[in-house]
Design a protein around this motif. Structure first.
Motif, PDB file in Angstrom:
ATOM      1  N   TYR A  56       0.745  15.328  17.950  1.00 16.58           N
ATOM      2  CA  TYR A  56       1.589  14.325  18.595  1.00 16.58           C
ATOM      3  C   TYR A  56       3.015  14.553  18.127  1.00 16.58           C
ATOM      4  O   TYR A  56       3.232  15.163  17.081  1.00 16.58           O
ATOM      5  CB  TYR A  56       1.099  12.918  18.201  1.00 16.58           C
ATOM      6  CG  TYR A  56       1.740  11.794  18.963  1.00 16.58           C
ATOM      7  CD1 TYR A  56       1.495  11.600  20.302  1.00 16.58           C
ATOM      8  CD2 TYR A  56       2.600  10.917  18.317  1.00 16.58           C
ATOM      9  CE1 TYR A  56       2.069  10.565  21.000  1.00 16.58           C
ATOM     10  CE2 TYR A  56       3.192   9.864  19.015  1.00 16.58           C
ATOM     11  CZ  TYR A  56       2.925   9.711  20.360  1.00 16.58           C
ATOM     12  OH  TYR A  56       3.501   8.672  21.033  1.00 16.58           O
ATOM     13  N   ARG A  57       3.975  14.031  18.842  1.00 17.78           N
ATOM     14  CA  ARG A  57       5.381  14.166  18.440  1.00 17.78           C
ATOM     15  C   ARG A  57       5.538  13.800  16.978  1.00 17.78           C
ATOM     16  O   ARG A  57       5.245  12.688  16.580  1.00 17.78           O
ATOM     17  CB  ARG A  57       6.252  13.231  19.255  1.00 17.78           C
ATOM     18  CG  ARG A  57       6.209  13.468  20.708  1.00 17.78           C
ATOM     19  CD  ARG A  57       7.083  12.419  21.393  1.00 17.78           C
ATOM     20  NE  ARG A  57       6.442  12.051  22.633  1.00 17.78           N
ATOM     21  CZ  ARG A  57       6.124  10.837  23.000  1.00 17.78           C
ATOM     22  NH1 ARG A  57       6.421   9.823  22.246  1.00 17.78           N
ATOM     23  NH2 ARG A  57       5.533  10.604  24.132  1.00 17.78           N
ATOM     24  N   GLY A  58       6.005  14.733  16.194  1.00 12.21           N
ATOM     25  CA  GLY A  58       6.289  14.440  14.801  1.00 12.21           C
ATOM     26  C   GLY A  58       5.083  14.428  13.879  1.00 12.21           C
ATOM     27  O   GLY A  58       5.200  14.095  12.716  1.00 12.21           O
ATOM     28  N   GLY A  59       3.890  14.727  14.345  1.00 14.49           N
ATOM     29  CA  GLY A  59       2.744  14.717  13.436  1.00 14.49           C
ATOM     30  C   GLY A  59       1.424  14.769  14.179  1.00 14.49           C
ATOM     31  O   GLY A  59       1.307  15.352  15.247  1.00 14.49           O
ATOM     32  N   SER A  60       0.429  14.126  13.579  1.00 16.96           N
ATOM     33  CA  SER A  60      -0.926  14.122  14.152  1.00 16.96           C
ATOM     34  C   SER A  60      -1.398  12.684  14.344  1.00 16.96           C
ATOM     35  O   SER A  60      -1.027  11.791  13.588  1.00 16.96           O
ATOM     36  CB  SER A  60      -1.912  14.808  13.194  1.00 16.96           C
ATOM     37  OG  SER A  60      -1.625  16.160  13.073  1.00 16.96           O
ATOM     38  N   LEU A  61      -2.210  12.496  15.346  1.00 15.99           N
ATOM     39  CA  LEU A  61      -2.940  11.240  15.513  1.00 15.99           C
ATOM     40  C   LEU A  61      -4.326  11.448  14.936  1.00 15.99           C
ATOM     41  O   LEU A  61      -4.929  12.514  15.120  1.00 15.99           O
ATOM     42  CB  LEU A  61      -3.045  10.853  16.981  1.00 15.99           C
ATOM     43  CG  LEU A  61      -1.751  10.513  17.694  1.00 15.99           C
ATOM     44  CD1 LEU A  61      -2.013  10.250  19.179  1.00 15.99           C
ATOM     45  CD2 LEU A  61      -1.111   9.298  17.061  1.00 15.99           C
ATOM     46  N   ILE A  62      -4.825  10.453  14.246  1.00 15.81           N
ATOM     47  CA  ILE A  62      -6.148  10.576  13.619  1.00 15.81           C
ATOM     48  C   ILE A  62      -7.132   9.759  14.437  1.00 15.81           C
ATOM     49  O   ILE A  62      -6.880   8.625  14.761  1.00 15.81           O
ATOM     50  CB  ILE A  62      -6.092  10.063  12.162  1.00 15.81           C
ATOM     51  CG1 ILE A  62      -5.066  10.881  11.396  1.00 15.81           C
ATOM     52  CG2 ILE A  62      -7.466  10.124  11.513  1.00 15.81           C
ATOM     53  CD1 ILE A  62      -4.691  10.280  10.066  1.00 15.81           C
ATOM     54  N   LEU A  98       0.852  -1.182   0.000  1.00 11.37           N
ATOM     55  CA  LEU A  98       0.000   0.000   0.000  1.00 11.37           C
ATOM     56  C   LEU A  98       0.888   1.232   0.000  1.00 11.37           C
ATOM     57  O   LEU A  98       1.832   1.304   0.787  1.00 11.37           O
ATOM     58  CB  LEU A  98      -0.881   0.040   1.248  1.00 11.37           C
ATOM     59  CG  LEU A  98      -2.008  -0.967   1.313  1.00 11.37           C
ATOM     60  CD1 LEU A  98      -2.757  -0.817   2.643  1.00 11.37           C
ATOM     61  CD2 LEU A  98      -2.965  -0.783   0.158  1.00 11.37           C
ATOM     62  N   PRO A  99       0.590   2.202  -0.844  1.00  8.23           N
ATOM     63  CA  PRO A  99       1.393   3.429  -0.821  1.00  8.23           C
ATOM     64  C   PRO A  99       1.080   4.231   0.439  1.00  8.23           C
ATOM     65  O   PRO A  99      -0.007   4.130   1.010  1.00  8.23           O
ATOM     66  CB  PRO A  99       0.931   4.171  -2.080  1.00  8.23           C
ATOM     67  CG  PRO A  99      -0.447   3.656  -2.328  1.00  8.23           C
ATOM     68  CD  PRO A  99      -0.465   2.233  -1.838  1.00  8.23           C
ATOM     69  N   MET A 100       2.044   5.004   0.861  1.00  7.06           N
ATOM     70  CA  MET A 100       1.831   5.888   2.007  1.00  7.06           C
ATOM     71  C   MET A 100       0.861   6.990   1.580  1.00  7.06           C
ATOM     72  O   MET A 100       0.947   7.512   0.468  1.00  7.06           O
ATOM     73  CB  MET A 100       3.158   6.507   2.448  1.00  7.06           C
ATOM     74  CG  MET A 100       4.173   5.491   2.924  1.00  7.06           C
ATOM     75  SD  MET A 100       3.716   4.711   4.468  1.00  7.06           S
ATOM     76  CE  MET A 100       4.065   6.021   5.589  1.00  7.06           C
ATOM     77  N   GLY A 101      -0.057   7.319   2.453  1.00  6.98           N
ATOM     78  CA  GLY A 101      -1.012   8.376   2.173  1.00  6.98           C
ATOM     79  C   GLY A 101      -0.523   9.706   2.719  1.00  6.98           C
ATOM     80  O   GLY A 101       0.522   9.795   3.349  1.00  6.98           O
ATOM     81  N   ASP A 102      -1.279  10.737   2.469  1.00  7.11           N
ATOM     82  CA  ASP A 102      -0.971  12.072   2.962  1.00  7.11           C
ATOM     83  C   ASP A 102      -2.036  12.452   3.980  1.00  7.11           C
ATOM     84  O   ASP A 102      -3.152  12.835   3.608  1.00  7.11           O
ATOM     85  CB  ASP A 102      -0.952  13.071   1.808  1.00  7.11           C
ATOM     86  CG  ASP A 102      -0.612  14.479   2.256  1.00  7.11           C
ATOM     87  OD1 ASP A 102      -0.372  14.699   3.473  1.00  7.11           O
ATOM     88  OD2 ASP A 102      -0.587  15.372   1.394  1.00  7.11           O
ATOM     89  N   PRO A 103      -1.723  12.351   5.269  1.00  5.87           N
ATOM     90  CA  PRO A 103      -2.745  12.643   6.278  1.00  5.87           C
ATOM     91  C   PRO A 103      -3.234  14.085   6.246  1.00  5.87           C
ATOM     92  O   PRO A 103      -4.331  14.376   6.714  1.00  5.87           O
ATOM     93  CB  PRO A 103      -2.037  12.326   7.606  1.00  5.87           C
ATOM     94  CG  PRO A 103      -0.591  12.316   7.303  1.00  5.87           C
ATOM     95  CD  PRO A 103      -0.447  11.967   5.856  1.00  5.87           C
ATOM     96  N   ALA A 104      -2.451  14.986   5.648  1.00  5.06           N
ATOM     97  CA  ALA A 104      -2.890  16.381   5.553  1.00  5.06           C
ATOM     98  C   ALA A 104      -4.112  16.514   4.642  1.00  5.06           C
ATOM     99  O   ALA A 104      -4.825  17.518   4.712  1.00  5.06           O
ATOM    100  CB  ALA A 104      -1.748  17.261   5.037  1.00  5.06           C
ATOM    101  N   GLN A 105      -4.349  15.516   3.794  1.00 11.52           N
ATOM    102  CA  GLN A 105      -5.494  15.554   2.881  1.00 11.52           C
ATOM    103  C   GLN A 105      -6.790  15.061   3.541  1.00 11.52           C
ATOM    104  O   GLN A 105      -7.865  15.202   2.962  1.00 11.52           O
ATOM    105  CB  GLN A 105      -5.206  14.706   1.639  1.00 11.52           C
ATOM    106  CG  GLN A 105      -4.017  15.194   0.832  1.00 11.52           C
ATOM    107  CD  GLN A 105      -4.221  16.602   0.311  1.00 11.52           C
ATOM    108  OE1 GLN A 105      -5.266  16.939  -0.216  1.00 11.52           O
ATOM    109  NE2 GLN A 105      -3.213  17.442   0.505  1.00 11.52           N
ATOM    110  N   LEU A 106      -6.677  14.455   4.730  1.00 11.04           N
ATOM    111  CA  LEU A 106      -7.874  13.938   5.400  1.00 11.04           C
ATOM    112  C   LEU A 106      -8.707  15.068   5.989  1.00 11.04           C
ATOM    113  O   LEU A 106      -8.169  16.066   6.477  1.00 11.04           O
ATOM    114  CB  LEU A 106      -7.478  12.972   6.518  1.00 11.04           C
ATOM    115  CG  LEU A 106      -6.892  11.647   6.074  1.00 11.04           C
ATOM    116  CD1 LEU A 106      -6.413  10.853   7.285  1.00 11.04           C
ATOM    117  CD2 LEU A 106      -7.908  10.844   5.280  1.00 11.04           C
ATOM    118  N   ARG A 107     -10.035  14.854   5.965  1.00 13.36           N
ATOM    119  CA  ARG A 107     -10.960  15.823   6.542  1.00 13.36           C
ATOM    120  C   ARG A 107     -11.859  15.110   7.538  1.00 13.36           C
ATOM    121  O   ARG A 107     -12.064  13.901   7.441  1.00 13.36           O
ATOM    122  CB  ARG A 107     -11.822  16.446   5.448  1.00 13.36           C
ATOM    123  CG  ARG A 107     -11.036  17.188   4.411  1.00 13.36           C
ATOM    124  CD  ARG A 107     -11.895  17.777   3.333  1.00 13.36           C
ATOM    125  NE  ARG A 107     -13.148  17.031   3.204  1.00 13.36           N
ATOM    126  CZ  ARG A 107     -14.114  17.311   2.352  1.00 13.36           C
ATOM    127  NH1 ARG A 107     -13.985  18.314   1.538  1.00 13.36           N
ATOM    128  NH2 ARG A 107     -15.203  16.600   2.288  1.00 13.36           N
TER     129      ARG A 107
END
Length: 179
Positions: free
Chosen positions: A173-179, A129-138
């Motif tokens: 979260y450290r280094g990014g976001s938790l969804i 599976l390719p890595m997704g871009d969590p910044a694109q999630l709404r």
């Protein structure tokens, strides 16, 4: 139904050494099922996701830790794949830990051999599976989770569990976001 293979030598029977091609999957969900693997260690296990066709797996660092928090010894990390979603994952491969980051709770594993230490076939490709871009999630976007969080309620090895939901929030979260 099951089959018993026996050998009078120290080598596994030839039928067990064959590494089958992995199912392609008819749609995105089936491809995700086949790219989700069960990682088994001497101290436990959990889920991973194959992120490259040559066999790199992204998982959580805590999946690879054992009771004493020692690294997984070489040759002891088993990678099981979903060949049939109606059956538990099949133990087909061995892997090695490339890198862990305990603070981010992430780890990278490489599939190195077949289950019995046999070399992978030339050109063998894993479902990934390719890595997704969590910044694109709404908020409200559909979300599916697939994985092997624990043994089944009957203390057996269940099939791969799948849950569906929605993106309900984000947390820094450290280094990014938790969804």
């Amino acid at each position: 139904q099951f089959t018993i293979h026996a050998s009078f030598t120290g080598e596994p029977p030839a039928a067990l050494l064959a590494i089958p091609p992995l199912p392609a999957g008819r749609d995105a969900l089936e491809r995700a099922l086949h790219a989700t693997v069960e990682l088994l260690t001497p101290g436990g296990g959990g889920s991973g996701t194959v992120v490259t066709a040559d066999g790199l797996i992204l998982t959580n660092a805590h999946v690879l830790g054992d009771i004493d928090d020692k690294p997984v010894p070489d040759g002891k990390l088993i990678v099981a794949v979903t060949l049939d979603p109606h059956a538990p994952a099949t133990e087909l491969f061995r892997g090695r830990v490339i890198k862990t980051d305990a603070e981010l709770d992430l780890a990278l594993v490489e599939i190195t051999t077949g289950f019995y230490g046999q070399p992978l076939p030339d050109g063998y490709r894993f479902r990934s599976l390719p890595m997704g871009d969590p910044a694109q999630l709404r908020l409200g976007d559909p979300l599916w989770t697939i994985g092997y969080p624990a043994i089944g309620g009957t203390r057996s090895r269940p099939t791969v569990p799948l849950k569906r939901g929605i993106v309900s929030g984000f947390e820094r979260y450290r280094g990014g976001s938790l969804i």
